[in-house]
Structures are given as structure tokens and as C-alpha cells.
Scaffold this motif. Structure first.
Motif, PDB file in Angstrom:
ATOM      1  N   ALA A  77       0.834  -1.196  -0.065  1.00  0.00           N
ATOM      2  CA  ALA A  77       0.185  -0.178  -0.001  1.00  0.00           C
ATOM      3  C   ALA A  77       0.955   1.362   0.037  1.00  0.00           C
ATOM      4  N   GLU A  78       1.942   1.163   0.764  1.00  0.00           N
ATOM      5  CA  GLU A  78       2.995   2.440   0.646  1.00  0.00           C
ATOM      6  C   GLU A  78       3.368   2.556  -0.675  1.00  0.00           C
ATOM      7  N   ALA A  79       3.824   1.484  -1.402  1.00  0.00           N
ATOM      8  CA  ALA A  79       4.563   1.608  -2.439  1.00  0.00           C
ATOM      9  C   ALA A  79       3.577   2.151  -3.712  1.00  0.00           C
ATOM     10  N   PHE A  80       2.245   1.870  -3.552  1.00  0.00           N
ATOM     11  CA  PHE A  80       1.229   2.471  -4.430  1.00  0.00           C
ATOM     12  C   PHE A  80       1.118   3.877  -4.062  1.00  0.00           C
ATOM     13  N   ALA A  81       1.287   4.286  -2.903  1.00  0.00           N
ATOM     14  CA  ALA A  81       0.861   5.773  -2.465  1.00  0.00           C
ATOM     15  C   ALA A  81       2.073   6.394  -3.097  1.00  0.00           C
ATOM     16  N   VAL A  82       3.286   6.137  -2.933  1.00  0.00           N
ATOM     17  CA  VAL A  82       4.635   6.686  -3.473  1.00  0.00           C
ATOM     18  C   VAL A  82       4.539   6.885  -4.851  1.00  0.00           C
ATOM     19  N   ALA A  83       3.981   5.837  -5.651  1.00  0.00           N
ATOM     20  CA  ALA A  83       3.893   5.913  -7.034  1.00  0.00           C
ATOM     21  C   ALA A  83       2.764   7.003  -7.602  1.00  0.00           C
ATOM     22  N   LYS A  84       1.848   7.289  -6.728  1.00  0.00           N
ATOM     23  CA  LYS A  84       0.906   8.159  -7.191  1.00  0.00           C
ATOM     24  C   LYS A  84       1.638   9.702  -6.848  1.00  0.00           C
ATOM     25  N   ASP A  85       2.348   9.678  -5.564  1.00  0.00           N
ATOM     26  CA  ASP A  85       2.945  11.001  -5.580  1.00  0.00           C
ATOM     27  C   ASP A  85       3.953  11.347  -6.798  1.00  0.00           C
ATOM     28  N   ASP A 101      19.908  10.462 -14.555  1.00  0.00           N
ATOM     29  CA  ASP A 101      19.297  11.610 -14.233  1.00  0.00           C
ATOM     30  C   ASP A 101      17.945  11.434 -13.301  1.00  0.00           C
ATOM     31  N   ALA A 102      17.371  10.413 -13.406  1.00  0.00           N
ATOM     32  CA  ALA A 102      16.193  10.342 -12.649  1.00  0.00           C
ATOM     33  C   ALA A 102      16.349   9.518 -11.194  1.00  0.00           C
ATOM     34  N   GLN A 103      17.560   9.138 -10.865  1.00  0.00           N
ATOM     35  CA  GLN A 103      17.811   8.313  -9.815  1.00  0.00           C
ATOM     36  C   GLN A 103      17.226   8.665  -8.421  1.00  0.00           C
ATOM     37  N   ASP A 104      17.388   9.798  -8.042  1.00  0.00           N
ATOM     38  CA  ASP A 104      17.070  10.418  -6.866  1.00  0.00           C
ATOM     39  C   ASP A 104      15.697  10.675  -6.928  1.00  0.00           C
ATOM     40  N   PHE A 105      14.829  11.087  -7.976  1.00  0.00           N
ATOM     41  CA  PHE A 105      13.510  11.283  -8.067  1.00  0.00           C
ATOM     42  C   PHE A 105      12.833   9.801  -7.878  1.00  0.00           C
ATOM     43  N   PHE A 106      13.131   8.755  -8.349  1.00  0.00           N
ATOM     44  CA  PHE A 106      12.439   7.757  -8.242  1.00  0.00           C
ATOM     45  C   PHE A 106      13.000   6.838  -6.948  1.00  0.00           C
ATOM     46  N   LYS A 107      13.886   7.390  -6.208  1.00  0.00           N
ATOM     47  CA  LYS A 107      14.286   6.728  -4.961  1.00  0.00           C
ATOM     48  C   LYS A 107      13.476   6.397  -4.020  1.00  0.00           C
ATOM     49  N   PRO A 108      12.664   7.102  -3.632  1.00  0.00           N
ATOM     50  CA  PRO A 108      11.326   6.988  -2.567  1.00  0.00           C
ATOM     51  C   PRO A 108      10.672   5.334  -3.273  1.00  0.00           C
ATOM     52  N   LEU A 109      10.472   5.335  -4.500  1.00  0.00           N
ATOM     53  CA  LEU A 109       9.882   3.886  -4.809  1.00  0.00           C
ATOM     54  C   LEU A 109      10.745   2.922  -4.822  1.00  0.00           C
ATOM     55  N   PRO A 246      20.861  -2.040   2.774  1.00  0.00           N
ATOM     56  CA  PRO A 246      21.089  -1.140   1.568  1.00  0.00           C
ATOM     57  C   PRO A 246      21.290  -2.009   0.507  1.00  0.00           C
ATOM     58  N   SER A 247      20.629  -1.627  -0.691  1.00  0.00           N
ATOM     59  CA  SER A 247      20.511  -2.499  -1.923  1.00  0.00           C
ATOM     60  C   SER A 247      20.807  -1.603  -2.976  1.00  0.00           C
ATOM     61  N   ALA A 248      21.044  -2.153  -4.222  1.00  0.00           N
ATOM     62  CA  ALA A 248      21.288  -1.445  -5.430  1.00  0.00           C
ATOM     63  C   ALA A 248      20.021  -0.772  -5.726  1.00  0.00           C
ATOM     64  N   PRO A 249      20.139   0.398  -6.528  1.00  0.00           N
ATOM     65  CA  PRO A 249      19.002   1.072  -7.016  1.00  0.00           C
ATOM     66  C   PRO A 249      18.111   0.329  -7.865  1.00  0.00           C
ATOM     67  N   LEU A 250      16.769   0.482  -7.790  1.00  0.00           N
ATOM     68  CA  LEU A 250      16.005  -0.585  -8.726  1.00  0.00           C
ATOM     69  C   LEU A 250      16.199  -0.100 -10.193  1.00  0.00           C
ATOM     70  N   PHE A 251      16.346   1.109 -10.506  1.00  0.00           N
ATOM     71  CA  PHE A 251      16.435   1.567 -11.900  1.00  0.00           C
ATOM     72  C   PHE A 251      17.690   1.710 -12.450  1.00  0.00           C
ATOM     73  N   THR A 252      18.419   0.796 -12.256  1.00  0.00           N
ATOM     74  CA  THR A 252      19.971   0.878 -12.662  1.00  0.00           C
ATOM     75  C   THR A 252      20.500  -0.644 -12.996  1.00  0.00           C
TER      76      THR A 252
END
Length: 486
Positions: A77-85, A101-109, A246-252
Motif C-alpha cells: 500500500a505504501e508503494a502504491f501511494a509513493v507511485a501516485k506522488d 538523471d532520475a535516480q534521486d527522483f525515483f529513489k522513494p519507490l 542497503p541495496s542497489a537502486p531499482l532503476f539501474t
């Protein structure tokens, strides 16, 4: 609902007008609890309605189960809320030039998905299949990171479908395990599937078929602070889960650097041994120590001597032992995909394949392979605790010399062969029920077929492994052993 929405908009407009009249900035005039663009965007309103209903149903089922299933559902539920934001903020920002360039922007998800993945790691937890279903489904939300056809991702609708296929492997195991035991677990698994298929897929297809909408005149996404998403409106938890490692970023796709820490445990022992001469510390064997010169060794086997222990009988699984080599996942000569020696890899995937190519899987353990596309044939050889999900094969699918294999066919397969295998679970789709299944020297083969009465349920059929041979009318007649009678 419309009346409440109008009231919120009127209050926001009144406050903006008052701020402009007094010379205050627009940024300070906007109320913190009202997001005017989000409230006025039909796509966001539709998202809130869809998530409220679908995630609400899933949460209601999870509350009846409790424990880690509820914790994982709250992370979802938290992930879906972050995706909306992220969707709301994207409309106020420029489109990033690249994924880097978008790593920091998508980091919350990424952080929320990493927490869900951490719940499945380490010693196998309770309700492992539930947790894996959630963890493997959340990457579907990465569709919000689609930046164009050249960004390395599938289009949003396709990405959601492909991500769910990996999670469905474990979700089906929940349905099979609890279909006759606990309806709450069955309802939870069905609600999870409906959330993605058709829920999220249809929503993305209708509102964001080409990804999020960005503002060409907005600010730079990369300059946003890391904690850009407000606190998601997920159900309140009794106690927050422990922080994920800590883990590797999702989008890399970059590989994590090798650890520079000193070796510990047995690695340190082997390192110390290898750093010394091979014969260091060994004593010289003198003549009186040799067997031929010892009086207590006559060379005759005593009748009172204990007999050497008989070697233990190896099980069927022992016959599948093999020498492990380097892991491989590659296309050879443009015609054959080779997947070898993969251990503990749950996210293996082959995407760029066609009907002229074949797939050969060898020596893999505790891993899962997803085949997204039609291929000529697939062979799984000498694998243990291995799962494979595929769509269509032109010729045949084969399992040889394996132990504990789970296979899911989502499309068609004219022939399925199981040879010298132990413990094979086979899931067939409605399109593959006409497949010809051949088995030899195999045991514990169970075939799951979809139930025609209830969508999402599976009916289990055990294939016989014992037969009776009777000589009648000049020839032998073979029939399977039935255990239902005396």
C-alpha cells in the motif's frame, strides 16, 4: 465526492487570491494538505479510486491473516501511494534526459520495494510464498520510470504484465496450498492478482500508455530532494518493520562494487593456507613409522576386526550431482540460449527471443527463469529446486534428470516430456490443456489445471508412477495402479 472536491478547490483558490492580494508568493499560499494539480487531474482521481478499492480489498484479507502477510501488504500500500506522488510531481517537472538523471527522483519507490524484498531474504520466513508474491509484484510500479522507447524498458502496459508474470508463480502456490484449507489466504491471493491484472494494467493502458506526463517548462527532476513523496496513506501498522539493508537502486543495471572488507570465516582460513608453502608444518616420515616395518600390522585381516561401513545408498537426487562451473545466461550463435550454473537467482529472464531459438538450462539450483516470448523448444537438465515460467513453445518442453522442478506454461506447448525426474509440479494454462505429456523413470509428478468453475482456482492431478502388467490374450496389458481401492 464531487461536492467535497469543489469545496477543496474553492478553498484553495480563495487562499491563493488572498496571498496574491497581499503580495505573498504562490508557493507559500498553497495549503500543504491540498494539492491543486492532483485534485484537478482526472487520472489521479481515477488512480485514488482504483487503489482505494483494490488495495482496500487486499488489506482487508491481510488483516484476517495478520503477521508478516499484513506487514508485506502494508508495504505494498505504501508503494502504491509513493507511485501516485511521483505521478503528481512529474507533471510539475521536466522529463529527465536519462534514467541516471532520475535516480534521486525515483529513489522513494526503490526504497519501499527494497524493504519488501528484504522480508524474503535470509532464513526462509513464514508465509514465504505470500511475501515473494508481494516483493516480485512491486517492480510493476516501475512503469512510472518509463522515459521513452529507448530507455531500456518495455512500454508501461507491457511492463506491468511482465512483472506480474514473475509474481504469479508464487501467487499460484498460495492458491494451491490454501484452496482447501483457509479461504482468507485464497481471497488474499485473488485480490493481489486482481490488483495488477486487470487492475493496474487497465489503468495504465487507459491513462498513461506512454508513461507519466512531464512539464517541459518545469524544474529539473534530478534536483528534487530525496524525500519528495509525502507519507503514504497506508493502513497504520502496530509496529514498523525493521529497516531494509542497503541495496542497489531499482532503476539501474550497474553491478555493485566488490567488498574491500577483510575475509572472515573459512575464506580467511583458505587465504592463510594459500599464503604459506604447501609442505610447511609437515613432519618427516621415518622408517619405523612406515606400515611395512610395523609389527602390529601383519597384513592379514583379523576376524574380529570391524567390517568397513557400507556406503550409504544415494537417493535419486544424489544421481543429479554435477560439477559446477561459471554461471551463464547468453545467446550462442544467435540460435541457442544457454542458462547454466545459476544458484539463488530468482529474477532470471530471457526477453529478446523468437520461435527459431531454443533454450537449454543446465545445473541451476534454487532459481527462477522467466521466458517472455515464443521459442522453438526448452530443455531443463540436472536442475534442483528450479522454477521456470514460459509462454509458448513450438516443438517441445523437456525436463531431464531434475529434482524439485516447478513449471508454468502460460501459452501453448504441444509436447511436454519428463524423464528421470523427481518432484515435478506442472501448471498448465487453458490454452495448453491439449499438450501431450510423456513421463519415464519419474516420480511425484503433479499437474495443475485451471478450474472451470471458479476463476483463479487450480485442480491438482497426480500422474501415476506405478503400473500393473498383465498377460492377456497373447500380449501384455499395462494399466496404472489405483490407490483408491483396497
Amino acid at each position: 465526492m464531487e461536492a467535497a472536491l469543489v469545496e477543496r478547490l474553492e478553498a484553495a483558490v480563495a487562499r491563493l487570491e488572498a496571498a496574491v492580494a497581499s503580495g505573498a508568493s504562490l508557493a507559500s499560499a498553497a495549503p500543504r494538505d491540498v494539492d491543486v494539480p492532483a485534485a484537478a487531474d482526472p487520472a489521479i482521481v481515477a488512480y485514488e479510486e482504483f487503489v482505494g478499492e483494490a488495495v482496500g480489498r487486499l488489506t482487508a484479507a491481510a488483516e484476517k491473516i495478520g503477521g508478516k502477510v499484513l506487514d508485506a501488504t502494508k508495504l505494498l500500500a505504501e508503494a502504491f501511494a509513493v507511485a501516485k506522488d511521483l505521478l503528481v510531481q512529474a507533471k510539475q517537472l521536466q522529463k529527465p534526459a536519462s534514467m541516471a538523471d532520475a535516480q534521486d527522483f525515483f529513489k522513494p519507490l526503490s526504497d519501499v520495494i527494497a524493504k519488501a524484498t528484504a522480508m524474503t531474504e535470509g532464513r526462509r520466513p513464514d508465509y514465504f510464498n505470500h511475501l515473494k508474491s508481494v516483493a516480485d509484484s512491486l517492480p510493476a510500479l516501475a512503469w512510472v520510470a518509463f522515459l521513452g522507447k529507448d530507455c531500456g524498458m518495455s512500454f508501461p502496459t507491457t511492463h506491468v504484465e511482465e512483472s506480474w508474470q514473475m509474481a504469479e508463480f508464487y501467487n499460484n502456490k498460495v492458491l494451491v496450498e490454501y484452496r482447501n484449507k483457509d479461504p482468507d489466504h485464497v481471497e488474499w491471493a485473488k485480490a493481489l492478482k486482481d490488483l495488477y491484472m486487470p487492475g493496474l494494467r487497465d489503468y495504465v493502458k487507459k491513462h498513461y500508455p506512454l508513461g507519466p506526463v512531464w512539464d517541459p517548462a518545469g524544474g529539473a527532476a534530478a534536483s528534487q530532494p530525496k524525500a519528495v513523496a509525502p507519507t503514504p496513506k497506508a493502513p497504520a501498522a502496530k509496529a514498523p518493520p525493521p529497516p531494509a539493508p542497503p541495496s542497489a537502486p531499482l532503476f539501474t543495471t550497474e553491478k555493485s562494487p566488490k567488498s574491500s572488507q577483510p575475509k572472515k570465516g573459512m575464506s580467511a582460513v583458505f587465504q592463510e593456507i594459500s599464503s604459506k608453502p604447501v609442505t610447511a608444518g609437515l613432519r618427516k616420515v621415518t622408517d619405523d613409522m612406515k606400515t611395512k616395518n610395523r609389527a602390529d600390522r601383519s597384513g592379514v585381516v583379523s576376524s574380529t576386526a570391524a567390517a568397513p561401513a557400507a556406503p550409504e545408498k544415494t537417493s535419486r537426487a544424489g544421481s543429479f550431482s554435477f560439477k559446477s562451473g561459471p554461471p551463464k545466461l547468453e545467446l550462442q550463435m544467435g540460435r541457442k540460449w544457454v542458462v547454466e550454473n545459476q544458484v539463488g537467482k530468482k529474477t532470471l529472464a530471457i526477453d529478446d527471443c523468437d520461435s527459431r531459438q531454443s533454450i537449454y538450462v543446465y545445473g541451476c539450483k534454487d532459481s527462477v527463469l522467466q521466458v517472455n516470448g515464443k521459442v522453438n523448444n526448452i530443455t531443463v537438465d540436472k536442475c534442483t529446486k528450479f522454477g521456470i515460467v514460459f509462454k509458448d513453445v513450438v516443438a517441445a518442453f523437456e525436463v531431464v534428470n531434475c529434482n524439485g522442478v516447478e513449471v508454468q506454461c502460460q501459452g501453448t506447448a504441444p509436447t511436454i516430456s519428463i524423464d528421470n525426474a523427481s518432484g515435478c509440479q506442472l501448471y498448465l494454462s487453458k490454452d495448453s490443456l491439449g499438450a501431450s505429456i510423456t513421463s519415464a523413470k519419474s516420480s511425484e509428478i503433479n499437474v495443475m489445471v485451471p478450474s472451470g468453475a471458479t476463476d483463479g482456482d487450480w485442480v491438482e492431478h497426480a500422474l501415476p508412477q506405478q503400473y500393473i502388467h498383465s498377460f492377456k490374450d497373447g500380449q501384455f496389458v499395462t494399466s496404472p495402479v489405483s490407490h483408491s481401492g483396497a
